[in-house]
Scaffold this motif. Structure first.
Motif, PDB file in Angstrom:
ATOM      1  N   ARG A 219      49.981  49.032  42.791  1.00 11.21           N
ATOM      2  CA  ARG A 219      49.377  49.029  41.431  1.00 11.21           C
ATOM      3  C   ARG A 219      48.103  49.643  41.382  1.00 11.21           C
ATOM      4  O   ARG A 219      47.635  50.242  40.564  1.00 11.21           O
ATOM      5  CB  ARG A 219      49.491  47.452  40.747  1.00 11.21           C
ATOM      6  CG  ARG A 219      48.513  47.722  39.209  1.00 11.21           C
ATOM      7  CD  ARG A 219      49.314  48.472  38.325  1.00 11.21           C
ATOM      8  NE  ARG A 219      48.506  48.518  37.297  1.00 11.21           N
ATOM      9  CZ  ARG A 219      49.205  47.564  36.182  1.00 11.21           C
ATOM     10  NH1 ARG A 219      50.050  46.696  36.125  1.00 11.21           N
ATOM     11  NH2 ARG A 219      48.513  47.808  34.856  1.00 11.21           N
ATOM     12  N   PHE A 220      47.223  49.422  42.572  1.00 12.70           N
ATOM     13  CA  PHE A 220      45.837  49.866  42.815  1.00 12.70           C
ATOM     14  C   PHE A 220      45.884  51.413  42.815  1.00 12.70           C
ATOM     15  O   PHE A 220      45.075  52.080  41.818  1.00 12.70           O
ATOM     16  CB  PHE A 220      45.410  49.476  44.087  1.00 12.70           C
ATOM     17  CG  PHE A 220      43.696  49.622  44.281  1.00 12.70           C
ATOM     18  CD1 PHE A 220      42.941  48.766  43.749  1.00 12.70           C
ATOM     19  CD2 PHE A 220      43.439  50.731  44.900  1.00 12.70           C
ATOM     20  CE1 PHE A 220      41.600  49.093  44.052  1.00 12.70           C
ATOM     21  CE2 PHE A 220      41.932  51.070  45.038  1.00 12.70           C
ATOM     22  CZ  PHE A 220      41.120  50.245  44.536  1.00 12.70           C
ATOM     23  N   TRP A 221      46.597  51.987  43.287  1.00 11.58           N
ATOM     24  CA  TRP A 221      46.804  53.609  43.571  1.00 11.58           C
ATOM     25  C   TRP A 221      47.329  54.123  42.435  1.00 11.58           C
ATOM     26  O   TRP A 221      46.825  55.295  42.021  1.00 11.58           O
ATOM     27  CB  TRP A 221      47.154  54.144  44.898  1.00 11.58           C
ATOM     28  CG  TRP A 221      48.582  53.940  45.044  1.00 11.58           C
ATOM     29  CD1 TRP A 221      49.452  53.018  45.863  1.00 11.58           C
ATOM     30  CD2 TRP A 221      49.612  54.779  44.373  1.00 11.58           C
ATOM     31  NE1 TRP A 221      50.862  53.074  45.711  1.00 11.58           N
ATOM     32  CE2 TRP A 221      50.952  54.343  44.973  1.00 11.58           C
ATOM     33  CE3 TRP A 221      49.833  56.162  43.909  1.00 11.58           C
ATOM     34  CZ2 TRP A 221      52.079  54.948  44.742  1.00 11.58           C
ATOM     35  CZ3 TRP A 221      50.965  56.569  43.541  1.00 11.58           C
ATOM     36  CH2 TRP A 221      52.038  56.068  44.205  1.00 11.58           C
ATOM     37  N   ILE A 222      48.101  53.543  41.771  1.00 19.94           N
ATOM     38  CA  ILE A 222      48.974  53.922  40.459  1.00 19.94           C
ATOM     39  C   ILE A 222      47.797  53.898  39.237  1.00 19.94           C
ATOM     40  O   ILE A 222      47.812  54.854  38.560  1.00 19.94           O
ATOM     41  CB  ILE A 222      50.071  53.311  40.363  1.00 19.94           C
ATOM     42  CG1 ILE A 222      51.424  53.555  41.352  1.00 19.94           C
ATOM     43  CG2 ILE A 222      50.732  53.574  38.706  1.00 19.94           C
ATOM     44  CD1 ILE A 222      52.631  52.776  41.229  1.00 19.94           C
ATOM     45  N   ILE A 233      34.566  48.947  35.547  1.00 23.33           N
ATOM     46  CA  ILE A 233      33.376  48.002  36.261  1.00 23.33           C
ATOM     47  C   ILE A 233      33.280  48.825  37.562  1.00 23.33           C
ATOM     48  O   ILE A 233      33.937  48.740  38.525  1.00 23.33           O
ATOM     49  CB  ILE A 233      33.939  46.510  36.380  1.00 23.33           C
ATOM     50  CG1 ILE A 233      34.641  45.891  35.187  1.00 23.33           C
ATOM     51  CG2 ILE A 233      32.820  45.665  37.245  1.00 23.33           C
ATOM     52  CD1 ILE A 233      34.989  44.541  35.234  1.00 23.33           C
ATOM     53  N   LEU A 234      31.805  49.174  37.585  1.00 21.43           N
ATOM     54  CA  LEU A 234      31.310  49.908  38.943  1.00 21.43           C
ATOM     55  C   LEU A 234      32.327  51.002  39.202  1.00 21.43           C
ATOM     56  O   LEU A 234      32.579  51.253  40.490  1.00 21.43           O
ATOM     57  CB  LEU A 234      31.310  48.884  40.210  1.00 21.43           C
ATOM     58  CG  LEU A 234      30.518  47.611  40.019  1.00 21.43           C
ATOM     59  CD1 LEU A 234      30.468  46.766  41.255  1.00 21.43           C
ATOM     60  CD2 LEU A 234      28.878  48.225  39.755  1.00 21.43           C
ATOM     61  N   GLY A 235      32.670  51.583  38.090  1.00 16.82           N
ATOM     62  CA  GLY A 235      33.500  53.007  38.298  1.00 16.82           C
ATOM     63  C   GLY A 235      34.960  52.807  38.544  1.00 16.82           C
ATOM     64  O   GLY A 235      35.617  53.910  38.605  1.00 16.82           O
ATOM     65  N   LEU A 236      35.677  51.471  38.690  1.00 16.82           N
ATOM     66  CA  LEU A 236      36.846  51.306  38.721  1.00 16.82           C
ATOM     67  C   LEU A 236      37.477  50.796  37.531  1.00 16.82           C
ATOM     68  O   LEU A 236      36.547  49.879  36.824  1.00 16.82           O
ATOM     69  CB  LEU A 236      37.152  50.282  39.870  1.00 16.82           C
ATOM     70  CG  LEU A 236      36.917  50.758  41.222  1.00 16.82           C
ATOM     71  CD1 LEU A 236      37.191  49.934  42.234  1.00 16.82           C
ATOM     72  CD2 LEU A 236      37.777  52.171  41.543  1.00 16.82           C
ATOM     73  N   ARG A 237      38.749  50.988  37.089  1.00 17.88           N
ATOM     74  CA  ARG A 237      39.352  50.376  35.859  1.00 17.88           C
ATOM     75  C   ARG A 237      39.381  48.881  36.283  1.00 17.88           C
ATOM     76  O   ARG A 237      39.623  48.308  37.241  1.00 17.88           O
ATOM     77  CB  ARG A 237      40.733  51.066  35.829  1.00 17.88           C
ATOM     78  CG  ARG A 237      40.786  52.480  35.244  1.00 17.88           C
ATOM     79  CD  ARG A 237      42.142  53.233  35.458  1.00 17.88           C
ATOM     80  NE  ARG A 237      43.101  52.457  34.485  1.00 17.88           N
ATOM     81  CZ  ARG A 237      43.277  52.949  33.419  1.00 17.88           C
ATOM     82  NH1 ARG A 237      42.759  54.257  33.079  1.00 17.88           N
ATOM     83  NH2 ARG A 237      44.128  52.515  32.898  1.00 17.88           N
ATOM     84  N   LEU A 238      39.558  48.299  35.374  1.00 15.47           N
ATOM     85  CA  LEU A 238      39.734  46.602  35.267  1.00 15.47           C
ATOM     86  C   LEU A 238      40.787  46.424  35.880  1.00 15.47           C
ATOM     87  O   LEU A 238      40.902  45.310  36.648  1.00 15.47           O
ATOM     88  CB  LEU A 238      39.698  46.190  33.744  1.00 15.47           C
ATOM     89  CG  LEU A 238      40.046  44.577  33.532  1.00 15.47           C
ATOM     90  CD1 LEU A 238      38.684  43.847  34.286  1.00 15.47           C
ATOM     91  CD2 LEU A 238      40.042  44.069  32.194  1.00 15.47           C
ATOM     92  N   ASN A 239      41.969  46.825  35.759  1.00 14.95           N
ATOM     93  CA  ASN A 239      43.174  46.608  36.404  1.00 14.95           C
ATOM     94  C   ASN A 239      43.199  46.861  38.033  1.00 14.95           C
ATOM     95  O   ASN A 239      43.827  46.231  38.642  1.00 14.95           O
ATOM     96  CB  ASN A 239      44.409  47.403  35.848  1.00 14.95           C
ATOM     97  CG  ASN A 239      44.678  46.667  34.413  1.00 14.95           C
ATOM     98  OD1 ASN A 239      44.687  45.564  34.340  1.00 14.95           O
ATOM     99  ND2 ASN A 239      45.574  47.504  33.527  1.00 14.95           N
ATOM    100  N   ASN A 240      42.308  47.794  38.353  1.00 16.23           N
ATOM    101  CA  ASN A 240      42.120  48.044  39.702  1.00 16.23           C
ATOM    102  C   ASN A 240      41.472  46.444  40.434  1.00 16.23           C
ATOM    103  O   ASN A 240      41.693  46.460  41.527  1.00 16.23           O
ATOM    104  CB  ASN A 240      41.179  49.238  39.927  1.00 16.23           C
ATOM    105  CG  ASN A 240      41.777  50.360  40.003  1.00 16.23           C
ATOM    106  OD1 ASN A 240      41.511  51.439  38.962  1.00 16.23           O
ATOM    107  ND2 ASN A 240      42.835  50.773  40.917  1.00 16.23           N
TER     108      ASN A 240
END
Length: 339
Positions: A219-222, A233-240
């Protein structure tokens, strides 16, 4: 040169008279049936009884649907509560929008209620159902295909997904089919859990934790490929961030659980343990047969005793008859002498 691509369906709903038949709903329903079917097979193999998984799913599935919808609405509240939006749309689950994190969390609460009512340990149930949940996710992701949603960045790869809808700000074009990536990843996760469970005899919730950790990796890379609106948050999506946090929790659980409770549960369902396999027709037949043999043996012994008694009586009768004959002969001899 015309590129090849994965076409999107022209519409995600068919009408049977006034009844709408939605592709998204069908994918969810089929996924639930597959999860229950596989979970039931694994539960029986672990020593449980048939039907228990389905009985507990009656609690887990509704809780999971509510939890998945709540997570989606809370994390994407602007889709329903911002200016120009209708908050009633938050209840239209058939239009898409289920967060797997909320579905698993609240679904676990429902499963706990069902397990508690039957005296079953929740970790054992979770281990049995884990690969089925992964397959249910793999099937459910095709509902996003029907709704033309949750695609990735633009691409001209041969397996690109064609988006034709312009609803809700969509731009027609060809994009990474992230729904397909996640679907295939979930199938791989299901097989990984099945293999690891057989190889290492995972128990006490560790098979479920492995499913969670493996899913989070994919899920992280998808999630990184997706271009739909999301909080960052800090450049990453919430789900990341959610995937990263849940992955760490799952790994910690596997390590700690393996140290504190190694091995696998010997009994997963008390009712099944109280009813041994030999109590079926075969066991029931065996007991009367043993009883019949014992009865036949006592009857034969009684008959033998009767025969011995008859023989003794006959011998005694003959002996008495011989004594009487001898006495008669003596009486006749004495009478002859007197005469």
């Amino acid at each position: 040169m015309e590129l090849s691509f994965i076409p999107s369906p022209s519409r995600g709903v068919l009408y049977l008279g006034p009844i709408p038949l939605r592709g998204y709903a069908f994918c969810i329903i089929i996924g639930v049936f597959v999860a229950v079917w596989l979970g039931n097979k694994r539960w029986i193999a672990r020593g449980g009884t048939a039907g228990t998984v389905a009985d507990i799913a009656v609690w887990a599935v509704p809780f999971g649907l509510v939890g998945g919808r709540l997570y989606h609405v809370i994390t994407d509240y602007e889709l329903y509560f911002s200016e120009g939006r209708d908050w009633v749309d938050a209840f239209k689950i058939w239009e898409g929008g289920l967060g797997i994190w909320g579905a698993i969390a609240l679904g676990a609460v429902g499963a706990w209620i069902g397990c508690r009512s039957r005296g079953i340990p929740l970790p054992a149930y979770a281990d049995a159902i884990a690969p089925g949940i992964a397959l249910a996710q793999a099937i459910g992701r095709w509902g996003n295909w029907f709704n033309q949603e949750l695609y990735g960045r633009a691409t001209d790869l041969p397996w690109a997904l064609e988006i034709t809808s312009s609803t809700d700000g969509r731009v027609p074009g060809t994009y990474h089919p992230t729904f397909l990536y996640e679907s295939l990843w979930c199938v791989g996760v299901a097989f990984l859990v099945i293999w690891a469970d057989r190889r290492f005899k995972l128990g006490h919730g560790r098979a479920f934790a492995l499913y969670v950790a493996a899913y989070c990796v994919g899920r992280f890379w998808i999630e990184y490929l997706r271009v739909d609106d999301a909080h960052h948050i800090l450049g990453l999506r919430l789900n990341n961030w959610t995937a990263l946090l849940v992955f760490l929790l799952a790994v910690v659980y596997i390590v700690v659980s393996a140290k504190k409770r190694p091995g696998r549960e010997e009994i997963v369902e008390p009712q099944a343990a109280d009813t041994p396999d030999g109590d079926d027709a075969s066991g029931t037949d065996a007991e009367p047969e043993a009883g019949t043999d014992a009865k036949d043996g006592s009857e034969a012994e009684a008959d033998s005793v009767d025969l011995e008694k008859d023989a003794d009586a006959s011998a005694q009768s003959e002996s008495e008859s011989g004594v009487k004959d001898e006495a008669g002969v003596k009486d006749e001899a004495e009478a002859a002498k007197k005469s």
